[in-house]
Write an enzyme that holds these catalytic residues in place. Structure first.
Site: not given
Length: 416
Positions: A155, A227, A251
């Site tokens: 990511w 992030d 999440k």
């Protein structure tokens, strides 16, 4: 109220099932009849063993992920008629007083959870964290400005690649050569003293690598950007150390559809001219996240989750629960004698995503299939790395991890 609504719906379906419509079509040569029959379809009955809230599975998905049972049940009870309004939360105007109260409480509770000062704007946006890969450089940089990226997994690497379109990013450290299994000592990182920001991914969902502390930008005018999609609200974080934090909600704090951005107010208001209006932080801050229609139901679920986290005692208490769950699982892996292997450096093992392989890789499909039969689902590793991955976010109960560990021990005993 929910029971009344269900009965009414059943009555409608029942009456419709005994009728058919005859549609007649005529032409110059013939008359045809088409008979359409409506048949009632009854939902499968809920087994008595599941009627008390036990849905029969533990969901180890990486996201969208399991949500607190209390949140889902409360949403269920309010779905048809939200708090006497005569509307579902999915039907009401985002500019009405009911939803205005929802989004304001969501922001207020999130500020309490993370001790977010008024120096920061809290935004409820759309597009996922992936959209923020572009929004960050568009809002914080000019096209020729440098920015530093630490790539500890897939990511953060994707964030770097997207930033190449909008500024001059530089990878100051990459874990790719070691298959993304560690985080460097911060002294190893050679930052650009002119970088506008230093970007990290707080927790790599795919590779299971998590920062336990955070680096500081070397440029005194630079900021730290993170992030935090897969460990957002899983532990306390000193927001004041960051210029910008962003996270997909799916999440730990809600369903898919909401992206939360926490950004220092003095950083917004000077985006690149090419910045789309929907990626301009100042636009959203000035309009209290209501510039356009937000994902109302998803924001509502986030509000319920924030309330639940506060009821648990806040993020310190939540972190302690998460550490206990992760500790049990990692211990089982370590004591398996190599039957199970987690490749991540011990000092940075994630409390949220636990990837592991089996010594005999031919057994991995069988492991995942048998676990699913036992009610432990979504254990397959990400398609890019394979293996097994157990995502044990806030809402995963301790009992779910304990059941997985018991299964792991049994599976190993049956496959010496």
């Amino acid at each position: 109220m929910a029971a009344t609504a269900a009965a009414a719906a059943a009555g409608v379906v029942g009456s419709a099932s005994h009728h058919s419509r005859i549609l007649q079509f005529s032409s110059s040569s013939r008359r045809r009849q088409l008979c359409i029959s409506c048949t009632a379809v009854s939902p499968s009955p809920i087994p008595a063993s599941l009627a008390a809230g036990d849905r029969g599975v533990y969901n180890f998905a990486a996201g969208p992920a399991t949500l607190p049972e209390s949140v889902i049940l409360k949403a269920q009870s309010e779905l048809y008629n939200y708090r006497g309004s005569g509307m579902s939360i999915m039907e009401m105007s985002h500019r009405g007083k009911e939803f205005d109260a929802v989004i304001k409480k969501a922001e207020s509770d999130l500020r309490r959870l993370l001790s977010i000062s008024d120096d920061f704007a809290v935004l409820f946006l759309q597009g996922g964290a992936t959209t923020q890969f572009a929004a960050v450089p568009l809002n914080l940089c000019k096209p020729d400005d440098p920015a530093d990226y630490i790539t500890t997994g897939s990511w953060s690497d994707k964030a770097y690649k997207e930033a190449q379109k909008f500024c001059k990013p530089n990878v100051v450290w990459s874990g790719k050569s070691e298959k993304y299994t560690k985080i460097p000592s911060f002294d190893e990182i050679r930052q650009n003293p002119d970088a506008k920001y230093l970007h990290i991914c707080g927790n790599e969902t795919i590779h299971g690598v998590e920062y336990k502390d955070y680096p500081e930008p070397k440029n005194k005018n630079s900021i730290l950007v993170a992030d935090m999609s897969s460990n957002f609200c899983s532990k306390p974080v000193d927001v004041s150390k960051f210029g910008l934090i962003y996270a997909g909600a799916q999440k730990n704090v809600g369903p898919s559809g909401v992206t939360i951005v926490i950004v220092r107010r003095d950083l917004i208001g000077d985006p690149q001219p090419i910045t789309p209006v929907m990626l301009d932080y100042k636009i959203h801050a000035d309009n209290a996240s209501l510039y356009n229609t937000p994902p109302c139901f998803a924001v509502y679920i986030c509000a319920l989750v924030f309330e639940d986290l506060l009821d648990q005692g806040g993020l310190q208490a939540v972190e302690e629960k998460n550490a206990k769950k992760a500790g049990i699982l990692y211990e089982a892996i370590e004591r398996s004698g190599g039957f199970y292997v987690c490749p991540v450096d011990k000092s940075v093992k994630s409390l949220m995503n636990v990837p592991f392989t089996l010594q005999n890789s031919d057994l991995e499909k069988k492991f995942i299939a048998e676990a699913a039969k036992e009610g432990m689902i979504q254990l397959k590793g990400h398609r890019s790395v394979g293996g097994v991955r157990a995502s044990i976010y806030n809402a995963m109960p301790l009992a779910g991890v304990e059941k997985l560990v018991a299964f792991m021990k049994d599976f190993q005993a049956r496959h010496p």
